[in-house]
Write a protein that holds these residues in place. Sequence first.
Motif, PDB file in Angstrom:
ATOM      1  N   GLU A 581      56.327  29.300  49.024  1.00 64.90           N
ATOM      2  CA  GLU A 581      55.898  28.317  49.972  1.00 64.90           C
ATOM      3  C   GLU A 581      55.245  29.175  51.347  1.00 64.90           C
ATOM      4  OE1 GLU A 581      54.753  25.593  50.357  1.00 64.90           O
ATOM      5  OE2 GLU A 581      54.975  25.194  52.423  1.00 64.90           O
ATOM      6  N   GLU A 582      56.309  30.358  51.341  1.00 66.45           N
ATOM      7  CA  GLU A 582      56.225  30.880  52.771  1.00 66.45           C
ATOM      8  C   GLU A 582      54.781  31.694  52.484  1.00 66.45           C
ATOM      9  OE1 GLU A 582      59.104  33.639  54.771  1.00 66.45           O
ATOM     10  OE2 GLU A 582      59.986  33.114  52.919  1.00 66.45           O
ATOM     11  N   GLN A 583      54.533  32.321  51.227  1.00 63.40           N
ATOM     12  CA  GLN A 583      53.019  32.966  51.184  1.00 63.40           C
ATOM     13  C   GLN A 583      52.018  32.001  51.057  1.00 63.40           C
ATOM     14  OE1 GLN A 583      52.802  35.491  47.577  1.00 63.40           O
ATOM     15  NE2 GLN A 583      55.151  35.591  47.264  1.00 63.40           N
ATOM     16  N   ARG A 584      52.165  30.571  50.477  1.00 65.00           N
ATOM     17  CA  ARG A 584      51.295  29.805  50.659  1.00 65.00           C
ATOM     18  C   ARG A 584      50.763  29.491  52.150  1.00 65.00           C
ATOM     19  NH1 ARG A 584      50.017  24.981  52.196  1.00 65.00           N
ATOM     20  NH2 ARG A 584      52.175  24.546  52.855  1.00 65.00           N
ATOM     21  N   GLN A 585      51.819  29.271  52.946  1.00 68.33           N
ATOM     22  CA  GLN A 585      51.532  29.162  54.290  1.00 68.33           C
ATOM     23  C   GLN A 585      50.857  30.188  55.126  1.00 68.33           C
ATOM     24  OE1 GLN A 585      55.088  28.111  56.356  1.00 68.33           O
ATOM     25  NE2 GLN A 585      55.542  26.348  55.080  1.00 68.33           N
ATOM     26  N   ALA A 586      51.407  31.498  54.527  1.00 65.66           N
ATOM     27  CA  ALA A 586      50.641  32.675  55.004  1.00 65.66           C
ATOM     28  C   ALA A 586      49.042  32.673  54.738  1.00 65.66           C
ATOM     29  CB  ALA A 586      51.207  33.734  55.146  1.00 65.66           C
ATOM     30  N   TYR A 587      48.853  32.692  53.612  1.00 63.80           N
ATOM     31  CA  TYR A 587      47.383  32.667  52.978  1.00 63.80           C
ATOM     32  C   TYR A 587      46.638  31.403  53.640  1.00 63.80           C
ATOM     33  CZ  TYR A 587      49.943  35.503  49.813  1.00 63.80           C
ATOM     34  OH  TYR A 587      50.679  36.581  49.155  1.00 63.80           O
ATOM     35  N   GLN A 588      47.353  30.135  53.681  1.00 63.02           N
ATOM     36  CA  GLN A 588      46.611  28.870  54.274  1.00 63.02           C
ATOM     37  C   GLN A 588      46.090  29.367  55.778  1.00 63.02           C
ATOM     38  OE1 GLN A 588      45.515  26.181  52.176  1.00 63.02           O
ATOM     39  NE2 GLN A 588      44.235  26.101  54.064  1.00 63.02           N
ATOM     40  N   ALA A 589      46.935  29.933  56.441  1.00 66.98           N
ATOM     41  CA  ALA A 589      46.874  30.182  57.761  1.00 66.98           C
ATOM     42  C   ALA A 589      45.652  30.992  58.140  1.00 66.98           C
ATOM     43  CB  ALA A 589      47.925  30.659  58.586  1.00 66.98           C
ATOM     44  N   VAL A 590      45.389  31.835  57.061  1.00 65.08           N
ATOM     45  CA  VAL A 590      43.956  32.932  57.367  1.00 65.08           C
ATOM     46  C   VAL A 590      42.830  32.097  56.809  1.00 65.08           C
ATOM     47  CG1 VAL A 590      42.822  34.789  56.350  1.00 65.08           C
ATOM     48  CG2 VAL A 590      45.406  34.869  56.791  1.00 65.08           C
ATOM     49  N   LEU A 591      43.119  31.268  55.706  1.00 65.98           N
ATOM     50  CA  LEU A 591      41.799  30.417  55.541  1.00 65.98           C
ATOM     51  C   LEU A 591      41.672  29.503  56.506  1.00 65.98           C
ATOM     52  CD1 LEU A 591      42.994  29.488  52.058  1.00 65.98           C
ATOM     53  CD2 LEU A 591      40.535  30.182  52.709  1.00 65.98           C
ATOM     54  N   GLN A 649      47.578  27.162  45.432  1.00 59.12           N
ATOM     55  CA  GLN A 649      47.829  25.874  46.160  1.00 59.12           C
ATOM     56  C   GLN A 649      47.225  25.885  47.675  1.00 59.12           C
ATOM     57  OE1 GLN A 649      52.040  24.798  45.739  1.00 59.12           O
ATOM     58  NE2 GLN A 649      52.361  26.551  44.485  1.00 59.12           N
ATOM     59  N   THR A 650      46.265  26.910  47.940  1.00 59.71           N
ATOM     60  CA  THR A 650      45.711  27.051  49.148  1.00 59.71           C
ATOM     61  C   THR A 650      44.245  25.943  49.160  1.00 59.71           C
ATOM     62  OG1 THR A 650      44.293  28.855  48.603  1.00 59.71           O
ATOM     63  CG2 THR A 650      46.287  29.088  49.771  1.00 59.71           C
ATOM     64  N   ARG A 651      43.988  25.499  50.165  1.00 61.19           N
ATOM     65  CA  ARG A 651      42.928  24.545  50.040  1.00 61.19           C
ATOM     66  C   ARG A 651      41.736  25.208  51.319  1.00 61.19           C
ATOM     67  NH1 ARG A 651      44.752  23.997  46.255  1.00 61.19           N
ATOM     68  NH2 ARG A 651      45.594  22.236  45.272  1.00 61.19           N
ATOM     69  N   PRO A 652      40.348  24.927  51.125  1.00 61.44           N
ATOM     70  CA  PRO A 652      39.752  24.486  49.868  1.00 61.44           C
ATOM     71  C   PRO A 652      39.840  25.793  48.876  1.00 61.44           C
ATOM     72  CG  PRO A 652      38.046  24.885  51.555  1.00 61.44           C
ATOM     73  CD  PRO A 652      39.672  25.020  52.188  1.00 61.44           C
ATOM     74  N   LEU A 653      39.941  25.555  47.681  1.00 63.51           N
ATOM     75  CA  LEU A 653      39.899  26.587  46.784  1.00 63.51           C
ATOM     76  C   LEU A 653      38.689  27.352  46.512  1.00 63.51           C
ATOM     77  CD1 LEU A 653      42.054  25.810  43.649  1.00 63.51           C
ATOM     78  CD2 LEU A 653      42.539  27.702  45.437  1.00 63.51           C
ATOM     79  N   ASP A 654      37.708  26.839  47.088  1.00 62.99           N
ATOM     80  CA  ASP A 654      36.170  27.339  46.756  1.00 62.99           C
ATOM     81  C   ASP A 654      35.968  28.417  47.904  1.00 62.99           C
ATOM     82  OD1 ASP A 654      35.861  25.636  48.949  1.00 62.99           O
ATOM     83  OD2 ASP A 654      33.700  25.361  48.193  1.00 62.99           O
ATOM     84  N   ARG A 655      36.879  28.445  48.912  1.00 63.94           N
ATOM     85  CA  ARG A 655      36.832  29.595  49.979  1.00 63.94           C
ATOM     86  C   ARG A 655      37.748  30.499  49.566  1.00 63.94           C
ATOM     87  NH1 ARG A 655      38.054  28.987  55.107  1.00 63.94           N
ATOM     88  NH2 ARG A 655      38.939  27.081  55.314  1.00 63.94           N
ATOM     89  N   CYS A 656      38.794  30.459  49.002  1.00 65.24           N
ATOM     90  CA  CYS A 656      39.685  31.523  48.814  1.00 65.24           C
ATOM     91  C   CYS A 656      39.330  32.292  47.459  1.00 65.24           C
ATOM     92  CB  CYS A 656      41.081  30.741  48.230  1.00 65.24           C
ATOM     93  SG  CYS A 656      42.436  31.713  47.787  1.00 65.24           S
ATOM     94  N   ARG A 657      39.269  33.348  47.484  1.00 64.79           N
ATOM     95  CA  ARG A 657      38.850  34.461  46.521  1.00 64.79           C
ATOM     96  C   ARG A 657      39.749  35.603  46.264  1.00 64.79           C
ATOM     97  NH1 ARG A 657      32.387  34.988  48.955  1.00 64.79           N
ATOM     98  NH2 ARG A 657      32.009  32.719  48.373  1.00 64.79           N
ATOM     99  N   ILE A 658      40.259  35.771  45.002  1.00 58.71           N
ATOM    100  CA  ILE A 658      41.185  36.839  44.669  1.00 58.71           C
ATOM    101  C   ILE A 658      40.717  38.006  44.465  1.00 58.71           C
ATOM    102  CG2 ILE A 658      43.274  36.981  43.304  1.00 58.71           C
ATOM    103  CD1 ILE A 658      43.612  34.055  43.110  1.00 58.71           C
ATOM    104  N   LEU A 659      41.361  38.965  44.667  1.00 60.92           N
ATOM    105  CA  LEU A 659      40.982  40.372  44.394  1.00 60.92           C
ATOM    106  C   LEU A 659      41.857  41.069  43.914  1.00 60.92           C
ATOM    107  CD1 LEU A 659      38.374  42.348  44.857  1.00 60.92           C
ATOM    108  CD2 LEU A 659      39.271  42.849  47.048  1.00 60.92           C
ATOM    109  N   LEU A 660      41.538  41.725  42.790  1.00 56.02           N
ATOM    110  CA  LEU A 660      42.561  42.537  42.085  1.00 56.02           C
ATOM    111  C   LEU A 660      42.781  44.114  42.407  1.00 56.02           C
ATOM    112  CD1 LEU A 660      42.338  40.681  38.697  1.00 56.02           C
ATOM    113  CD2 LEU A 660      43.659  40.071  40.774  1.00 56.02           C
ATOM    114  N   PRO A 661      43.784  44.978  42.900  1.00 57.52           N
ATOM    115  CA  PRO A 661      43.435  46.026  43.389  1.00 57.52           C
ATOM    116  C   PRO A 661      43.899  47.277  42.099  1.00 57.52           C
ATOM    117  CG  PRO A 661      45.579  45.420  43.749  1.00 57.52           C
ATOM    118  CD  PRO A 661      44.807  44.089  43.381  1.00 57.52           C
ATOM    119  N   MET A 662      43.144  48.143  42.229  1.00 58.66           N
ATOM    120  CA  MET A 662      43.667  49.265  41.050  1.00 58.66           C
ATOM    121  C   MET A 662      43.458  48.973  39.650  1.00 58.66           C
ATOM    122  SD  MET A 662      44.458  52.022  42.852  1.00 58.66           S
ATOM    123  CE  MET A 662      45.329  53.003  41.588  1.00 58.66           C
ATOM    124  N   VAL A 663      42.341  48.261  39.454  1.00 60.33           N
ATOM    125  CA  VAL A 663      42.024  47.913  38.129  1.00 60.33           C
ATOM    126  C   VAL A 663      41.583  49.035  37.561  1.00 60.33           C
ATOM    127  CG1 VAL A 663      40.552  46.422  36.647  1.00 60.33           C
ATOM    128  CG2 VAL A 663      41.673  45.271  38.475  1.00 60.33           C
TER     129      VAL A 663
END
Length: 837
Positions: A581-591, A649-663
């Motif tokens: 939940e803390e993580q969700r809030q932090a990511y949501q705050a950036v969005l 669980q962040t919203r809206p999901l179409d603005r949240c893009r996930i990036l994977l490091p060191m692939v």
Amino acid sequence: MPNNNKELILSAPLSGPVLTLANVPDAVFASGAMGDGIAIDPLNDTLYAPCDAEVIHVARTGHAVTLRADNGAELLLHLGLDTVELQGDGFSMLVKEGARVSHGQPLLRYDVDKVALRCKSLVSLLVITNGERFQARPITLEGVKVGEPLLHILAKAGGQAEHHEQDGGIEVFGQVRIAHRGGLHARPAALVRQTAQGFKSRSQLHFDGKSASCDSVMGMMGLAITEQAQVHVSCRGSDAEAALQALLATLSTALVEEAHASAPPPEPPRANAEAGVLHGVCAAPGLVTGPLVRLSGIQLPEDIGGHAIEEQRQHLNEALAQVRSEIHLTLEHARARQHRDEEAIFSAHLALLEDPLLLDAADLFIEQGSAAPHAWSRSIDAQCQVLQQLGSTLLAERANDLRDLRQRVLRVLLGEAWQFDVAAGAIVAAQELTPSDLLQLSAQGVAGVCMVEGGATSHVAILARGKGLPCLVALGEALLAQAPGQSVVLDADGGRLELTPTAERLAQVRQAQTRRTALRAQQQTLAHTPARTVDGVEVEVAANVASSAEAGASFANGADGVGLLRTEFLFVDRHTAPDEEEQRQAYQAVLDAMGNRPVIIRTIDVGGDKQLDYLPLPSEANPVLGLRGIRLAQVRPDLLDQQLRALLQTRPLDRCRILLPMVTEVDELMHIRQRLDALGTELGLSERPQLGVMIEVPAAALLAEQLAEHADFLSIGTNDLSQYTLAMDRDHAGLAARVDALHPALLRLIAQTCAGAARHGRWVGVCGALASDPLATPVLIGLGVRELSVSPPQIGEIKDRVRHLDAAQCARLSSELLNLGSALAVRRACHRHWPLG
Ligand code: PEP
Ligand code: MG
């Protein structure tokens, strides 16, 4: 005299000033090669026994005698330097081998005038020759009389773990010319220490008849080694040869200088000719006005004595540990924001805080009865004095870094607050501010700073320039005599502090400030419109951020989105793991901070150089090539799942893009895609966020086409891509100038990445530091990059650069750059093709 058969106090065998071995004008003794000990420059003519002992050796030439004390310590007493050459002339030995001598008994007498005239120096040594069993700690470094306590001998703990091997193995020597600008000051010395600590061997520097251990930054600075000086290096141990080569390389590779080092040297302060004006030296430019506020340093209460030694030791150790962890935090933040100067300065502070000279001296003062704050303060004062007497302005300025550490540790010991009682917009006057003070004042929004002392090459000056905070130094004592609260004008460019500006002058400066703000505002208005090249290619200019506050500031600056949120830095200043939940809030705050713009959130990238207190990972032989980035899925899949759930669980999901490091391979991407699908289904979601891959190892660039088939976008991390392509540590200060992402080998990898992505209609961004380099903008656009994620203050500048380019011409010229032979050649060509304004 305590003698529990391990500890022993030796009394002075001669009368005269005391010197540490490092200050003995003889390379062998000074290097400690003969053992630990102390020296006296004698004023009397007889050498006395420092304790009860047995005589185990008498020099044939009568200038030295070795004793075995009752606790087993073997003590060489050596009168004068190079006195063996006198062949006994002038010496009379009063004892024989095998004799018992008692404390205070005369051992040898010498003819002071004769010996003094013919030998190199009368400086005499008391050295422990079985140093593997005993260590020596000076009781005093002031003058002594025969019989006064001089040296504390302690048995070494049996299995005591040491960083370096005990003496033994081969000893190798080398010499080298110092390339570091300004000589071996704090930052290069910290680098030398770091290099030496990578080896088991013990290493020393020898210069001008003095020596210092490479473990001690203070000791090395105390040698006052100047730029281009020739120094000798010795290493003893099983890996001596490798240590020597590494140290020679570190000493002979100049540090990249801070951005402004190439600026012309500042004008010296001029005579105070104008009434109501103080003249100083410009350390950071700018013209501001504000009320003058005076800051004073911490005053220590009187030491009332009667302290329990162990308790004081513990206080000091706890305070030191707290300050170390605070500095680690500053370092993490500096790294996250790629503030290289700040990082180098505070790395040097960390090294100083672990310096054996400082810590031993503080411990000695505690043992002699001082309270922890006083002991720490006295130890710092003693070292400041050493630095100031070396006759080098640069080293004298480094005393301020020591004063910084004094203040920081005292604040913890005395429970003083960090916040200064200063309002935003003030002009701060102080004797001399420390680097930590400056960071704090800048965070509090002061308008400018002025100091009685200080120099334009000091660490404070470097930081002030980095923060854009106008700063004047060397204003003289008159500064502190000014009434606080008066409105002054700080004209840092002109080196002037105007104490009694007229209303007209104040209005003029305020107007200039307003004009500058207006110009910035105008750039920002432009920064809010999309950046298109002259031939109509749109390039998204996003921001690299580490928090929602930075995201908000970037949005205000015109960022088209967040191109990289490094999630490992969101929770860097805590000791427990954030829950879902803390993580969700932090990511949501950036969005939420980014309006309707996209936000690229990178999954946690720990390991390598990035460590988190709450996430201990197995220690690695070679961490940069170990379990870092997406490889965390291998060791802690639970952590990654938790993060993915929070992101879903962040919203809206179409603005949240996930990036994977060191692939490094497609399976890693496929695995995360499957986890995202499974977790999304568990959460009852029909939508999935876009999933991108960082291209930061050569394998990923070479496989870009295969990755692009399954990824929604690719983002090139040029920091790691440079490190892994060029096989150069990205944090190696000595290689920093060469870890250049404009190297043609990297450009080829970038070109291949863009070509691979294009085959699947995916877009490519750059989120490494190269994106913020305006010289690289045309090259990246030319190679096919369409998103640049830059440091927030540069959004306007990079957008402006894009608007002046022709993408087709960039493509044509960039393809030619791939055939060049070095980064330098590429940079030269870029300057020719696309000059900076
Ligand atoms: C990179 O490697 O270029 C990058 C952006 O990631 P980081 O600097 O966080 O390793
Ligand atoms: Mg990286």
